[in-house]
Design a protein around this motif. Sequence first.
Motif, PDB file in Angstrom:
ATOM      1  N   LEU A   1       0.833  -1.200   0.000  1.00  0.00           N
ATOM      2  CA  LEU A   1       0.000   0.000   0.000  1.00  0.00           C
ATOM      3  C   LEU A   1       0.870   1.253   0.000  1.00  0.00           C
ATOM      4  O   LEU A   1       0.541   2.260  -0.612  1.00  0.00           O
ATOM      5  CB  LEU A   1      -0.889  -0.020   1.243  1.00  0.00           C
ATOM      6  CG  LEU A   1      -2.263   0.619   1.099  1.00  0.00           C
ATOM      7  CD1 LEU A   1      -3.092  -0.149   0.093  1.00  0.00           C
ATOM      8  CD2 LEU A   1      -2.966   0.642   2.443  1.00  0.00           C
ATOM      9  N   ARG A   2       1.995   1.147   0.705  1.00  0.00           N
ATOM     10  CA  ARG A   2       2.917   2.266   0.789  1.00  0.00           C
ATOM     11  C   ARG A   2       3.406   2.644  -0.622  1.00  0.00           C
ATOM     12  O   ARG A   2       3.526   3.824  -0.957  1.00  0.00           O
ATOM     13  CB  ARG A   2       4.107   1.879   1.663  1.00  0.00           C
ATOM     14  CG  ARG A   2       4.882   3.041   2.230  1.00  0.00           C
ATOM     15  CD  ARG A   2       5.778   2.574   3.355  1.00  0.00           C
ATOM     16  NE  ARG A   2       6.716   1.536   2.946  1.00  0.00           N
ATOM     17  CZ  ARG A   2       7.846   1.771   2.298  1.00  0.00           C
ATOM     18  NH1 ARG A   2       8.181   2.976   1.990  1.00  0.00           N
ATOM     19  NH2 ARG A   2       8.644   0.775   1.968  1.00  0.00           N
ATOM     20  N   ALA A   3       3.656   1.630  -1.448  1.00  0.00           N
ATOM     21  CA  ALA A   3       4.098   1.885  -2.817  1.00  0.00           C
ATOM     22  C   ALA A   3       2.989   2.582  -3.596  1.00  0.00           C
ATOM     23  O   ALA A   3       3.231   3.465  -4.404  1.00  0.00           O
ATOM     24  CB  ALA A   3       4.472   0.579  -3.493  1.00  0.00           C
ATOM     25  N   TRP A   4       1.766   2.181  -3.320  1.00  0.00           N
ATOM     26  CA  TRP A   4       0.619   2.764  -3.999  1.00  0.00           C
ATOM     27  C   TRP A   4       0.530   4.266  -3.717  1.00  0.00           C
ATOM     28  O   TRP A   4       0.222   5.066  -4.578  1.00  0.00           O
ATOM     29  CB  TRP A   4      -0.650   2.035  -3.553  1.00  0.00           C
ATOM     30  CG  TRP A   4      -1.867   2.469  -4.285  1.00  0.00           C
ATOM     31  CD1 TRP A   4      -2.913   3.188  -3.799  1.00  0.00           C
ATOM     32  CD2 TRP A   4      -2.186   2.207  -5.664  1.00  0.00           C
ATOM     33  NE1 TRP A   4      -3.841   3.399  -4.779  1.00  0.00           N
ATOM     34  CE2 TRP A   4      -3.428   2.807  -5.933  1.00  0.00           C
ATOM     35  CE3 TRP A   4      -1.508   1.532  -6.694  1.00  0.00           C
ATOM     36  CZ2 TRP A   4      -4.021   2.750  -7.179  1.00  0.00           C
ATOM     37  CZ3 TRP A   4      -2.114   1.478  -7.945  1.00  0.00           C
ATOM     38  CH2 TRP A   4      -3.362   2.078  -8.177  1.00  0.00           C
ATOM     39  N   HIS A   5       0.846   4.631  -2.453  1.00  0.00           N
ATOM     40  CA  HIS A   5       0.793   6.048  -2.073  1.00  0.00           C
ATOM     41  C   HIS A   5       1.919   6.844  -2.708  1.00  0.00           C
ATOM     42  O   HIS A   5       1.801   8.045  -2.905  1.00  0.00           O
ATOM     43  CB  HIS A   5       0.885   6.194  -0.546  1.00  0.00           C
ATOM     44  CG  HIS A   5      -0.360   5.756   0.145  1.00  0.00           C
ATOM     45  ND1 HIS A   5      -1.608   6.186  -0.235  1.00  0.00           N
ATOM     46  CD2 HIS A   5      -0.560   4.930   1.192  1.00  0.00           C
ATOM     47  CE1 HIS A   5      -2.518   5.632   0.533  1.00  0.00           C
ATOM     48  NE2 HIS A   5      -1.913   4.862   1.407  1.00  0.00           N
ATOM     49  N   THR A   6       3.025   6.159  -2.985  1.00  0.00           N
ATOM     50  CA  THR A   6       4.160   6.868  -3.570  1.00  0.00           C
ATOM     51  C   THR A   6       4.387   6.341  -4.981  1.00  0.00           C
ATOM     52  O   THR A   6       5.502   6.057  -5.388  1.00  0.00           O
ATOM     53  CB  THR A   6       5.428   6.658  -2.724  1.00  0.00           C
ATOM     54  OG1 THR A   6       5.590   5.246  -2.510  1.00  0.00           O
ATOM     55  CG2 THR A   6       5.340   7.351  -1.397  1.00  0.00           C
ATOM     56  N   LEU A   7       3.273   6.226  -5.692  1.00  0.00           N
ATOM     57  CA  LEU A   7       3.277   5.611  -7.013  1.00  0.00           C
ATOM     58  C   LEU A   7       4.263   6.285  -7.959  1.00  0.00           C
ATOM     59  O   LEU A   7       5.009   5.625  -8.676  1.00  0.00           O
ATOM     60  CB  LEU A   7       1.865   5.683  -7.594  1.00  0.00           C
ATOM     61  CG  LEU A   7       1.529   4.634  -8.646  1.00  0.00           C
ATOM     62  CD1 LEU A   7       1.673   3.245  -8.058  1.00  0.00           C
ATOM     63  CD2 LEU A   7       0.126   4.840  -9.172  1.00  0.00           C
TER      64      LEU A   7
ATOM     65  N   ASN B   1      13.749   0.186  -1.243  1.00  0.00           N
ATOM     66  CA  ASN B   1      12.408  -0.144  -0.774  1.00  0.00           C
ATOM     67  C   ASN B   1      12.414  -0.899   0.540  1.00  0.00           C
ATOM     68  O   ASN B   1      11.733  -0.548   1.493  1.00  0.00           O
ATOM     69  CB  ASN B   1      11.732  -1.011  -1.831  1.00  0.00           C
ATOM     70  CG  ASN B   1      10.394  -0.449  -2.205  1.00  0.00           C
ATOM     71  OD1 ASN B   1       9.601  -0.144  -1.319  1.00  0.00           O
ATOM     72  ND2 ASN B   1      10.167  -0.285  -3.481  1.00  0.00           N
ATOM     73  N   ALA B   2      13.205  -1.966   0.584  1.00  0.00           N
ATOM     74  CA  ALA B   2      13.223  -2.808   1.776  1.00  0.00           C
ATOM     75  C   ALA B   2      13.864  -2.084   2.955  1.00  0.00           C
ATOM     76  O   ALA B   2      13.412  -2.210   4.094  1.00  0.00           O
ATOM     77  CB  ALA B   2      13.960  -4.108   1.496  1.00  0.00           C
TER      78      ALA B   2
ATOM     79  N   ALA C   1       7.281  -8.140   0.356  1.00  0.00           N
ATOM     80  CA  ALA C   1       6.645  -6.987  -0.278  1.00  0.00           C
ATOM     81  C   ALA C   1       7.644  -6.223  -1.126  1.00  0.00           C
ATOM     82  O   ALA C   1       7.350  -5.866  -2.275  1.00  0.00           O
ATOM     83  CB  ALA C   1       6.037  -6.077   0.780  1.00  0.00           C
ATOM     84  N   ALA C   2       8.845  -6.002  -0.573  1.00  0.00           N
ATOM     85  CA  ALA C   2       9.849  -5.244  -1.320  1.00  0.00           C
ATOM     86  C   ALA C   2      10.230  -5.986  -2.595  1.00  0.00           C
ATOM     87  O   ALA C   2      10.355  -5.388  -3.675  1.00  0.00           O
ATOM     88  CB  ALA C   2      11.084  -5.001  -0.458  1.00  0.00           C
TER      89      ALA C   2
ATOM     90  N   LEU D   1       9.871  -6.814  -8.530  1.00  0.00           N
ATOM     91  CA  LEU D   1       9.498  -7.716  -9.621  1.00  0.00           C
ATOM     92  C   LEU D   1       8.550  -7.008 -10.592  1.00  0.00           C
ATOM     93  O   LEU D   1       8.716  -7.076 -11.813  1.00  0.00           O
ATOM     94  CB  LEU D   1       8.824  -8.955  -9.023  1.00  0.00           C
ATOM     95  CG  LEU D   1       8.950 -10.246  -9.808  1.00  0.00           C
ATOM     96  CD1 LEU D   1      10.417 -10.567 -10.061  1.00  0.00           C
ATOM     97  CD2 LEU D   1       8.287 -11.382  -9.051  1.00  0.00           C
ATOM     98  N   ILE D   2       7.589  -6.308 -10.025  1.00  0.00           N
ATOM     99  CA  ILE D   2       6.651  -5.547 -10.855  1.00  0.00           C
ATOM    100  C   ILE D   2       7.408  -4.482 -11.643  1.00  0.00           C
ATOM    101  O   ILE D   2       7.207  -4.300 -12.842  1.00  0.00           O
ATOM    102  CB  ILE D   2       5.563  -4.890  -9.958  1.00  0.00           C
ATOM    103  CG1 ILE D   2       4.709  -5.983  -9.305  1.00  0.00           C
ATOM    104  CG2 ILE D   2       4.693  -3.940 -10.772  1.00  0.00           C
ATOM    105  CD1 ILE D   2       3.790  -5.483  -8.224  1.00  0.00           C
ATOM    106  N   LEU D   3       8.305  -3.847 -10.917  1.00  0.00           N
ATOM    107  CA  LEU D   3       9.107  -2.793 -11.533  1.00  0.00           C
ATOM    108  C   LEU D   3       9.937  -3.336 -12.693  1.00  0.00           C
ATOM    109  O   LEU D   3       9.975  -2.744 -13.784  1.00  0.00           O
ATOM    110  CB  LEU D   3      10.031  -2.201 -10.473  1.00  0.00           C
ATOM    111  CG  LEU D   3      10.814  -0.996 -10.903  1.00  0.00           C
ATOM    112  CD1 LEU D   3       9.892   0.200 -10.933  1.00  0.00           C
ATOM    113  CD2 LEU D   3      11.959  -0.764  -9.940  1.00  0.00           C
ATOM    114  N   GLY D   4      10.604  -4.480 -12.456  1.00  0.00           N
ATOM    115  CA  GLY D   4      11.429  -5.103 -13.493  1.00  0.00           C
ATOM    116  C   GLY D   4      10.596  -5.387 -14.730  1.00  0.00           C
ATOM    117  O   GLY D   4      11.037  -5.134 -15.872  1.00  0.00           O
ATOM    118  N   THR D   5       9.388  -5.882 -14.522  1.00  0.00           N
ATOM    119  CA  THR D   5       8.501  -6.181 -15.644  1.00  0.00           C
ATOM    120  C   THR D   5       8.159  -4.906 -16.408  1.00  0.00           C
ATOM    121  O   THR D   5       8.180  -4.887 -17.647  1.00  0.00           O
ATOM    122  CB  THR D   5       7.204  -6.826 -15.102  1.00  0.00           C
ATOM    123  OG1 THR D   5       7.566  -7.855 -14.185  1.00  0.00           O
ATOM    124  CG2 THR D   5       6.385  -7.417 -16.222  1.00  0.00           C
TER     125      THR D   5
END
Lengths: 307, 254
Positions: free
Chosen positions: B16-22, B76-77, B110-111, B116-120
């Motif tokens: 969720l934290r990533a979502w806030h700092t999209l 991130n981590a 989570a990190a 992984l999403i980022l790499g994609t």
Amino acid sequence: MSSIVNIKGLSKVYSGGHQALSTVDLDINEGEILALLGPNGAGKTTLISIICGIVSASSGTVTVAEHDIINDYRITRNMIGLVPQELTLGAFDTVWNTVNFSRGLFGKKANPAYLEQLLKELSLWDKKDNELRQLSGGMKRRVLIAKALSHEPRILFLDEPTAGVDVELRQDMWKMVRRLNESGVTIILTTHYIEEAEEIADRVGIINQGELLLVDDKQCLMQKLGKKQLLIELKQSIDKIPAGLEAFNLESSADGNQLTYTYDPDVERTGITALLKSLNEVGIVLKDLQTSQSSLEEIFVRLVNTR
Amino acid sequence: MINYQAIRVIYKYEMLRAWHTLLQTIASPVISTSLYFVVFGAAIGSRIEEIEGVSYAVFIVPGLVMLSLLTQSISNASFGIFFPKFTGSIYEVMSAPISFFEIVVGYVGAAASKSLILGTIILLTANLFVDLNIAHPFVMVLFLVLTCISFALFGFIIGLWATNFEKLQLIPMLVITPLVFLGGSFYSVNMLPPAWQTVTLFNPVLYLISGFRWSFFEVADVSVGVSLAMICLFLLVCLVLVWWMFKTGYRLKQ
């Protein structure tokens, strides 16, 4: 009453060499409100932190409902809720998310109805979508309480709950503490405000410099250690205490209108009858009599100072 | 018994934290990758000859992905565990009925997922600029996943170790970035003078990039087996280190 928390020979020496606790033994009874009273740096927070698993003990054991806090930490921590002293909250989460997070951390399934009721009780419901950083200090304190209660603990630790809290919140908090206590929750609070301990606790423990000086029923404590005073108001002021009254160790007020006699209410002979008789003999005319009992504060100061 | 709820809420919280700092999490790596393509791929790359039969713009794709993956996994981590330490809200995790294993799975999981999403996303972005043919998709995914997990773990260790924001940036800035740049992100090690080739072999990131690149073009500086072994070794070292930190309560428990 059976005890729910057993502390045996608990000591803590911090890595800097500071001895925060020295061989503390304490049994906390199920369903009671225990106030741990002591000046800043007495070791109150260290004691609580060890029980909750935040600080490790140097020696000694703690059991909660007969489970060791280290070997059976999952069981013991499940039973415990902690409201820390500092306003240690994240910044960007909402109130609603943070209480749900707390509940989940303790392995409990989500229960929106319970959390809604909890937030309403703490007057936080209308703030549920606010970010934590937007809240005032008092509101943050409420959020910390909500987080501590989110997993329905049997034991609640409140570390200096009223530090920097306004009157309204303080009263709300005490109401809540009483209600929780009535529902069977054991409550341990630390404070350096004596009125607080006096007002709410069943038992009071006094900690100073890492030592638990005594733990007793509040009433017993006050009786045991509380000296009583007889205040004698005089019809006419006197310059000095007349001869023949030396044995009573009287103190006279600055204006000479009042004499104070200190006595122990629990002994066979308090000396009051003899005093009144003697006063009569030296010709002092009385206007009024009044007795007062020393407060927990005076007891506390006396205890801490004599060590 | 495993406290699945706790893992779930930590994982969810971190995602969720990533979502806030999209913008910061997703947009900035995408933009910087695009910039690399414009500068190295189109502008400079057009004047560089093919490397072992692969055009330069294509050749740098695996290196670029690794560059983002490594830095993002770590930041991130490390931030995920450092921030609660910084605000003090870590007390809650410490006093919850949750084991070190569960804490690590939650935060590092989570990190790693985010990386992984980022790499994609970066691979997809790269695909807009060049034609990508992945020779061994399975090996590529394996490298991707292993890298995300092990560097998220490494970031977690940094986050535990750091006592202030400066320390948090120190290792990524002074150690990781140079290692990535010197690990052959933008060149083949064969292009270096022999002496430097030997020095480069001591750079662990080289093995990552080499193995990852092999999965695309079957072109590698060192053999894939060695690459895989190295990343597994790094993962193991991180695991042992994290285990030791929790065991001793390092920087968490007094």
